[in-house]
Design an enzyme around this catalytic site. Sequence first.
Site, PDB file in Angstrom:
ATOM      1  N   TYR A   1       0.804  -1.221   0.000  1.00  0.00           N
ATOM      2  CA  TYR A   1       0.000   0.000   0.000  1.00  0.00           C
ATOM      3  C   TYR A   1       0.839   1.275   0.000  1.00  0.00           C
ATOM      4  CZ  TYR A   1      -3.887  -3.086   1.047  1.00  0.00           C
ATOM      5  OH  TYR A   1      -4.830  -4.085   0.989  1.00  0.00           O
TER       6      TYR A   1
ATOM      7  N   ASP B   1      -3.872  -7.047  12.548  1.00  0.00           N
ATOM      8  CA  ASP B   1      -2.593  -7.291  11.865  1.00  0.00           C
ATOM      9  C   ASP B   1      -1.447  -7.252  12.874  1.00  0.00           C
ATOM     10  OD1 ASP B   1      -0.993  -7.928   9.747  1.00  0.00           O
ATOM     11  OD2 ASP B   1      -0.807  -5.877   9.003  1.00  0.00           O
TER      12      ASP B   1
END
Length: 593
Positions: free
Chosen positions: A15, A125
Site C-alpha cells: 500500500y 494485523d
Amino acid sequence: MEMYETLGKVGEGSYGTVMKCKHKDTGRIVAIKIFYEKPEKSVNKIATREIKFLKQFRHENLVNLIEVFRQKKKIHLVFEFIDHTVLDELQHYCHGLESKRLRKYLFQILRAIEYLHNNNIIHRDIKPENILVSQSGITKLCDFGFARTLAAPGDVYTDYVATRWYRAPELVLKDTTYGKPVDIWALGCMIIEMATGNPYLPSSSDLDLLHKIVLKVGNLTPHLHNIFSKSPIFAGVVLPQVQHPKNARKKYPKLNGLLADIVHACLQIDPAERISSTDLLHHDYFTRDGFIEKFIPELRAKLLQEAKVNSFIKPKENFKENEPVRDEKKPVFTNPLLYGNPTLYGKEVDRDKRAKELKVRVIKAKGGKGDVPDLKKTESEGEHRQQGTAEDTHPTSLDRKPSVSELTNPVHPSANSDTVKEDPHSGGCMIMPPINLTSSNLLAANPSSNLSHPNSRLTERTKKRRTSSQTIGQTLSNSRQEDTGPTQVQTEKGAFNERTGQNDQIASGNKRKLNFSKCDRKEFHFPELPFTIQAKEMKGMEVKQIKVLKRESKKTDSPKIPTLLSMDSNQEKQEVFNIFPGWCKRGNLNWPS
C-alpha cells in the site's frame, strides 16, 4: 515534503512506502508513510482508517502520529521515528528473546491490545513487524491500516486481513463474523516466535496454514468445519484428525510453564474459548514474584524520559471521515518540536488574525474621531478574551508528569487514587485521553474565532493611517476643484500663463500629497493616485484638459521657454531681417514658425 529532507527508505509494502526523513528546521528524525496513488478506493480507505484511529486513540504503547498532509495526490503520514522492531530483535537473537526482556515486551504489548479492545477496536494485523521498540525499551503497536471498530450484531467484516502466518482459523475460512479473538490468536503465534526465534505457523497458502493449524493446534470446531466443507476453495480437501495433549506444557514443550499456559489460552480453535487481553494481564506470568510492582516504576521513568523528547500535543480536529486529507500541506497534527512551543505559537497566530480583523474594521469605518473610542473598547475586550483563553487552555497528557497512582495499578483503574476522572472504556491501562478541542493551538487556529487583539501600537498606526488618508482626500478634492475651473483663451500669452499657473498648482498638490512622514510613506505607495481618481470621476472637457496639461507640462521643461513662445511671430521675423538682411533677401524669409 519541502520541509523534510529524505534520508532513505525504511520499508515498503503493498500500500505504500515508509521513508526516513529529517525536519529541516528542527533536525528531528521522523518516519513518513507515503501511500501509493492507485485508482482503486482501497488505498484511500486504509489511509483514512489509520488516520481516524490514530487521531482518536492515544496511548503510550501506540505509535504517535505527528501530522498528515497530501502532496501530488499522495497521502503522507508523519510518525515519530523508531527504526527498531521486534522482528529486528528476533534477527539479532536467533534463539528467541531472554525471559526478562520477553516479559517486559509482552506486558506492554498487552496493554496496547487491551486499550484497543476496551474501545471496541480490532487491530487485525498483529505481528513482529508491527511492534516498534524504542531505544529505552518501550514497545509501540503500529500500522493501523487494517484496524476497525467492532461490528454490531449481524454486521460482517472484510475477509482478507492479517498476515497469513498469524491469521486465525476463522479468518482463513473467511468467516465474516470474527471479533477481538483474532488479535489474541495472532498474539499467541507471536509469543511462540518471540520465545523460540522461529515462526510457529509458516505457510505458503491458506490450505497449507489450515493443515498446520490442525496438526499443531487442534481440530476445527463444527461451525468452522461446516464453513470449510461448503467453501469452493477447499472443495475435495479432507483435513486430518489429530489427537493433541490437553496439558499446555506438554503441547508446547519448548516454552516455560507459565508462558506455555498463556499460549495455550490464546491458541484455541474456538474463538469463544480464547482468553481476553484483560485476563492475560492478570495471569500469573505477570503477577508472580512482584513483576508488575517492580516494572511499573521502571516503565514510568522511561515514559517520563521519552516525554521530554517526544512531547506531543493533541491533534487538530480538522479531519473528516468523508474527506481523509485536505489538498493542502497544513498538518492535521502538530508537534511542538517541529513547530515550536504550542502556547506561543497559538498566541502569535491569534495576534496576527486579530490584527487583520482590526485592519478590516478600520478600512470599513467612516469618520475620524468618532471611531477611536470603539477601537479602544475593542482593544480592551480583546485583552479580556485573551486572558480568558489563556486560563482555559489545558496541558496535554504527555506534557504533565504521570502520577504514581496511574502507573501503580495499570490493570485496575478503579484502584487508582487519582482524582482525575478516567475514560470508562480505558480498560485499566495507562492511557492518554481521547482527542478534544481544548488545546491552545486549536483555539488559535480556529477559523470561527472572532476575537480581536489590537495593541497600542496598532491603534496609533490606524490613527495615523486615517489622518493621512483624510489629508489625501482633502488634497484630491481641492486639486480637483482647482483643476476643473473654467478656462477661456483670450490671447496666446494669457492662455499659456493660465496653464502655467495650473501646472504650479498640480505640482504643489503633488508636493503636499507626498509630504508625509516616513512612517506614512511605507503605508501608501500611489504617487499617481490623484490623476487616476480624477480620470475616473471627471467627464467630457475635464478629462481633455487634464491630458492637455500633461502634454504641455512635458514640453515646458524650463521657465525660459514661455518667454520665447509668447513672442509675436511677425516681430520675430522683423528682428531677424534687421540683423541678417542679406540672408533674408536670398529667399529664406519664409522659414517655418
